[in-house]
Design an enzyme around this catalytic site. Structure first.
Site, PDB file in Angstrom:
ATOM      1  N   VAL A  52     -35.445 -28.288 -13.788  1.00 40.25           N
ATOM      2  CA  VAL A  52     -35.692 -29.709 -14.043  1.00 40.25           C
ATOM      3  C   VAL A  52     -37.166 -30.100 -13.945  1.00 40.25           C
ATOM      4  CG1 VAL A  52     -33.392 -30.486 -13.402  1.00 40.25           C
ATOM      5  CG2 VAL A  52     -35.148 -30.257 -11.625  1.00 40.25           C
ATOM      6  N   TYR A  53     -38.041 -29.188 -13.565  1.00 40.00           N
ATOM      7  CA  TYR A  53     -39.456 -29.534 -13.493  1.00 40.00           C
ATOM      8  C   TYR A  53     -39.967 -29.824 -14.905  1.00 40.00           C
ATOM      9  CZ  TYR A  53     -39.585 -27.743  -8.664  1.00 40.00           C
ATOM     10  OH  TYR A  53     -39.370 -27.527  -7.324  1.00 40.00           O
ATOM     11  N   ALA A  54     -40.448 -31.034 -15.091  1.00 47.56           N
ATOM     12  CA  ALA A  54     -40.946 -31.496 -16.393  1.00 47.56           C
ATOM     13  C   ALA A  54     -39.906 -31.263 -17.493  1.00 47.56           C
ATOM     14  CB  ALA A  54     -42.264 -30.829 -16.753  1.00 47.56           C
TER      15      ALA A  54
END
Length: 344
Positions: A52-54
């Protein structure tokens, strides 16, 4: 750079890890690749990402960096990622169900451009999915060669113990690490979570080691943050909210203690805060999260830095969260220990 085993496994990792939550969000791909190069050149090996990072861009950036580097660089990297949080708008696009995790892992492998990751971590507890279900999925993924080790993140003490017991009872692949928030401003995990990890042999991978920038000395009591900092752009950001932390006197006591030790050492406040955390019981690798290359270089200056007993005692005293008498304070702690001597 120094090295430790990844929890109870035989895999060695650097005592500082490179976090990638800024990649594709606060740091451009060019800056991200420069950070990865500098980290590996400094002896770093553990790189931590999440799906889910960026919105997955962080994994893609790391994947392109891996693809562009020679085999000897790629082989040094111990790659970790996570799954659990929403990756779409559907009801099955979130959580720890076998359905979601199977898709999340395949998508992570595709974005990273690898056939397997070294450490796959469940990003948080899921109250709707029985842990037996996702533990069985992790075990299947280990047997399929898609992950080498399972890990945990953001679990409480009882959740961690339950998961380890279930894995042991069913003969499933045992988690080797836990990723918690841990720093001089957040020490409450020492009451239950750290003892559980020490008891069961799980290594700690602390995130937010600088308390969202608070332990670098960049924030002041008299003026709300402004400018190109995380709190300058969003003073109410998450757990490090300026209004919440600045209202607590202990915050400023800790910042003052870190500043005092840093001045005495002739190093940055960030390096002092990182060195304190790196030497805490159970810690395997401290996750660095820098926006800029300069910040990363300063953070890496903590590698090999160890505080004296007096310096550690100063920081311990200032940061003591002050447990109540029972069950974590002095009387409770005394009652749980004993020496070999007469009974009365």
């Amino acid at each position: 750079m120094e090295y430790r085993t990844l929890g109870g496994s035989g895999c060695s990792v650097s005592t500082y890890a490179l976090g990638t939550m800024t990649f594709g969000a606060e740091s451009t791909e060019e800056v991200a690749h420069a950070q990865l190069d500098a980290f590996v050149e400094a002896g770093g090996t553990l790189v931590d990402v999440a799906d889910v990072y960026a919105g997955g861009v962080s994994e893609e950036i790391v994947g392109r960096w891996l693809a562009a580097r020679p085999d000897d660089v790629r082989d040094r990297v111990v790659l970790a990622t996570k799954g659990r949080f929403p990756t779409g708008g559907g009801p099955n696009d979130v959580g720890l169900s076998r359905r979601h995790l199977s898709r999340a892992l395949e998508a992570s492998l595709r974005r990273l451009g690898v056939e397997a990751v070294d450490l796959y971590q469940v990003h948080a507890w899921d109250p709707l999915t029985p842990p037996e279900e996702w533990l069985r999925f992790l075990d299947d993924a280990v047997r399929a060669g898609k992950i080498l080790y399972p890990g945990l993140s953001n679990l409480t003490g009882w959740q961690l113990q339950k998961v380890v017991d279930l894995a042991d009872f069913a003969g499933l692949a045992r988690p080797v690490t836990l990723q918690p928030q841990y720093n001089l401003l957040v020490r409450e995990i020492e009451w239950e979570i750290v003892p559980a990890c020490l008891s069961e042999g799980l290594g700690l991978l602390p995130w937010s080691p600088l308390g969202g920038g608070w332990l670098t000395g960049k924030y002041s009591r008299d003026q709300a943050p402004t400018g190109a900092t995380r709190l300058g752009e969003n003073p109410d950001r998450g757990v490090e909210s300026y209004a919440r932390r600045s209202a607590v006197e202990r915050t400023w006591d800790v910042v003052a203690a870190v500043e005092s030790v840093a001045k005495g050492r002739g190093v940055s406040m960030a390096q002092v805060a990182l060195a304190w955390l790196d030497d805490r019981p159970g810690v395997t690798s401290v996750i660095l999260g820098a926006r800029t290359l300069d910040q990363l270089h300063d953070n890496l200056g903590a590698a090999g830095l160890h505080l004296s007993d007096d310096e550690t005692a100063t920081l311990d005293a200032a940061s003591d969260p002050g447990a109540a008498d029972y069950p974590y304070g002095g009387p409770g702690s005394d009652q749980r220990s004993r020496r070999i001597e007469g009974g009365r």
